[in-house]
Write a protein that holds these residues in place. Structure first.
Motif, PDB file in Angstrom:
ATOM      1  N   ILE A 276       1.875  10.161 -14.226  1.00 37.55           N
ATOM      2  CA  ILE A 276       1.360   9.225 -13.241  1.00 37.55           C
ATOM      3  C   ILE A 276       1.149   7.711 -13.824  1.00 37.55           C
ATOM      4  N   GLU A 277       0.877   7.655 -15.178  1.00 41.59           N
ATOM      5  CA  GLU A 277       0.864   6.267 -15.654  1.00 41.59           C
ATOM      6  C   GLU A 277       2.233   5.405 -15.616  1.00 41.59           C
ATOM      7  N   SER A 278       3.206   6.367 -15.737  1.00 38.89           N
ATOM      8  CA  SER A 278       4.587   5.879 -15.508  1.00 38.89           C
ATOM      9  C   SER A 278       4.957   5.584 -14.314  1.00 38.89           C
ATOM     10  N   ALA A 279       4.314   6.301 -13.061  1.00 39.54           N
ATOM     11  CA  ALA A 279       4.748   5.944 -11.945  1.00 39.54           C
ATOM     12  C   ALA A 279       3.769   4.515 -11.422  1.00 39.54           C
ATOM     13  N   ILE A 280       2.626   4.656 -11.766  1.00 37.61           N
ATOM     14  CA  ILE A 280       1.885   3.333 -11.667  1.00 37.61           C
ATOM     15  C   ILE A 280       2.580   1.814 -12.222  1.00 37.61           C
ATOM     16  N   GLU A 281       3.084   2.198 -13.347  1.00 36.79           N
ATOM     17  CA  GLU A 281       3.778   1.055 -14.025  1.00 36.79           C
ATOM     18  C   GLU A 281       5.004   0.620 -13.162  1.00 36.79           C
ATOM     19  N   ASP A 282       5.717   1.603 -12.614  1.00 31.01           N
ATOM     20  CA  ASP A 282       6.849   1.317 -11.577  1.00 31.01           C
ATOM     21  C   ASP A 282       6.278   0.628 -10.690  1.00 31.01           C
ATOM     22  N   ALA A 283       5.032   1.281  -9.874  1.00 28.66           N
ATOM     23  CA  ALA A 283       4.667   0.800  -8.733  1.00 28.66           C
ATOM     24  C   ALA A 283       4.206  -0.869  -8.893  1.00 28.66           C
ATOM     25  N   LYS A 284       3.815  -1.017  -9.854  1.00 32.76           N
ATOM     26  CA  LYS A 284       3.414  -2.329 -10.218  1.00 32.76           C
ATOM     27  C   LYS A 284       4.325  -3.687  -9.930  1.00 32.76           C
ATOM     28  N   ARG A 285       5.883  -3.133 -10.018  1.00 34.88           N
ATOM     29  CA  ARG A 285       6.962  -3.855 -10.024  1.00 34.88           C
ATOM     30  C   ARG A 285       7.038  -3.996  -8.549  1.00 34.88           C
ATOM     31  N   SER A 286       6.690  -3.444  -7.640  1.00 33.53           N
ATOM     32  CA  SER A 286       6.617  -3.861  -6.147  1.00 33.53           C
ATOM     33  C   SER A 286       6.059  -5.309  -5.766  1.00 33.53           C
ATOM     34  N   SER A 287       6.668  -5.838  -4.927  1.00 37.05           N
ATOM     35  CA  SER A 287       6.079  -7.039  -4.459  1.00 37.05           C
ATOM     36  C   SER A 287       5.031  -7.056  -3.491  1.00 37.05           C
ATOM     37  N   LEU A 288       4.180  -8.135  -3.338  1.00 34.29           N
ATOM     38  CA  LEU A 288       3.124  -7.918  -2.319  1.00 34.29           C
ATOM     39  C   LEU A 288       3.776  -8.047  -1.010  1.00 34.29           C
ATOM     40  N   ASP A 289       4.624  -8.854  -0.754  1.00 35.49           N
ATOM     41  CA  ASP A 289       5.307  -8.996   0.548  1.00 35.49           C
ATOM     42  C   ASP A 289       5.996  -7.595   0.811  1.00 35.49           C
ATOM     43  N   GLY A 290       6.733  -6.899  -0.031  1.00 42.65           N
ATOM     44  CA  GLY A 290       7.236  -5.594   0.251  1.00 42.65           C
ATOM     45  C   GLY A 290       6.343  -4.859   0.549  1.00 42.65           C
ATOM     46  N   LEU A 291       5.040  -4.415  -0.067  1.00 42.17           N
ATOM     47  CA  LEU A 291       4.078  -3.482   0.299  1.00 42.17           C
ATOM     48  C   LEU A 291       3.581  -3.603   1.783  1.00 42.17           C
ATOM     49  N   ILE A 292       3.162  -4.978   1.795  1.00 41.74           N
ATOM     50  CA  ILE A 292       2.845  -5.342   3.324  1.00 41.74           C
ATOM     51  C   ILE A 292       3.601  -5.083   4.285  1.00 41.74           C
ATOM     52  N   ALA A 293       5.006  -5.383   4.027  1.00 38.44           N
ATOM     53  CA  ALA A 293       6.161  -5.356   5.131  1.00 38.44           C
ATOM     54  C   ALA A 293       6.499  -3.726   5.367  1.00 38.44           C
ATOM     55  N   TYR A 294       6.242  -2.812   4.260  1.00 38.31           N
ATOM     56  CA  TYR A 294       6.573  -1.597   4.597  1.00 38.31           C
ATOM     57  C   TYR A 294       5.564  -0.763   4.976  1.00 38.31           C
ATOM     58  N   ALA A 295       4.078  -1.296   4.855  1.00 41.98           N
ATOM     59  CA  ALA A 295       3.021  -0.663   5.478  1.00 41.98           C
ATOM     60  C   ALA A 295       3.079  -0.866   7.016  1.00 41.98           C
ATOM     61  N   GLY A 296       3.667  -1.963   7.322  1.00 42.50           N
ATOM     62  CA  GLY A 296       3.680  -2.179   8.992  1.00 42.50           C
ATOM     63  C   GLY A 296       4.839  -1.547   9.501  1.00 42.50           C
ATOM     64  N   ALA A 297       6.003  -1.452   8.676  1.00 39.17           N
ATOM     65  CA  ALA A 297       7.285  -0.730   9.060  1.00 39.17           C
ATOM     66  C   ALA A 297       6.955   0.662   9.316  1.00 39.17           C
ATOM     67  N   MET A 298       6.450   1.305   8.448  1.00 45.34           N
ATOM     68  CA  MET A 298       5.714   2.737   8.448  1.00 45.34           C
ATOM     69  C   MET A 298       4.939   2.707   9.708  1.00 45.34           C
TER      70      MET A 298
END
Length: 253
Positions: free
Chosen positions: A158-180
């Protein structure tokens, strides 16, 4: 630009990550499957090392970019398997490319669109992200993807998944939340596809309810239900799901 890595040779097998993830999530699968396939793991725009311009995108636009990326990298007649958001992208790609895809797999994903409750949740996600940023969001988002009773056992994963998730861009997370939130129903596209189709579902999945998976299982040629598994079967039941993917890939080749 789509950043990716690949291992092996032969039949192309494209593994697409989900929301708050990157192609790195498939490292173990890529290594293990590289004896049988040319395994290719992209970072979707806005995740990992793939840039995104702005905080708006549609799944259709992502599919077009992936189609161009596949042409550039001579990825022909692929088997495409996507986790969660990656499954939604896989179905958008299937709508775009049709029979130019050999087989598709959904890993804890669905052909159904969001219902009204889920759409409202996506809106709350966007609001939270704009107010609090990536790190605060992913540290609260990732752990519930795993069943509560196994979180202590899987703490390192879980910690490894969190660290990988932190590499996501803010724009990317907002964009895909809307796309989904805005994605359409692709059940008929899935049903009309003549190639092999795989769905891996978890009975404890909080993101894609098992009832939704069971409601569409007739659309798939291969349906696997994992008892006691949440949204991250490739981690929770690593060897079992690896073999499912391997056997499906061999069957589809």
């Amino acid at each position: 630009m789509i950043h990716f890595f690949e291992k092996g040779s032969g039949q192309p097998l494209v593994l697409i990550h989900g929301f708050c993830e990157s192609g790195n999530m498939w490292n173990y699968f890529a290594e293990e499957l590289s004896d049988n396939f040319r395994v290719i793991c992209p970072d979707l725009p806005g995740f990992g090392n793939s840039p995104i311009s702005g905080d708006q995108i549609t799944l259709e636009e992502v599919a077009v970019r992936l189609e161009e990326w596949m042409e550039e990298n001579h990825i022909a007649d692929p088997i495409v398997i996507g986790h969660s958001l990656g499954g939604y992208v896989t179905l958008a790609l299937l709508e775009l490319m049709g029979s130019r895809i050999k087989a598709v797999g959904l890993f804890h994903s669905t052909a159904f669109p969001d219902d009204e409750d889920k759409k409202e949740m996506r809106n709350r996600t966007i609001t939270f992200l704009k107010k609090n940023g990536v790190e605060k969001f992913v540290t609260s988002f990732v752990p519930p993807l795993f069943p509560e009773k196994r979180r202590e056992e899987l703490a390192a994963e879980i910690e490894s998944a969190i660290e990988d998730a932190k590499r996501s861009s803010l724009d990317g997370l907002i964009a895909y939340a809307g796309a989904m939130r805005d994605r359409k129903d692709r059940l008929e596209i899935l049903k009309n596809f003549a190639g092999p189709k795989l769905l891996i579902a978890g009975t404890e999945d909080g993101a894609v309810k098992i009832e939704a998976s069971r409601a569409q299982q007739d659309a798939f040629s291969h349906y696997i239900e994992l008892q006691g598994v949440g949204h991250m079967g490739m981690i929770e039941e690593r060897e079992k799901t690896l073999e499912v993917v391997r056997e499906f890939g061999v069957f589809s080749s």
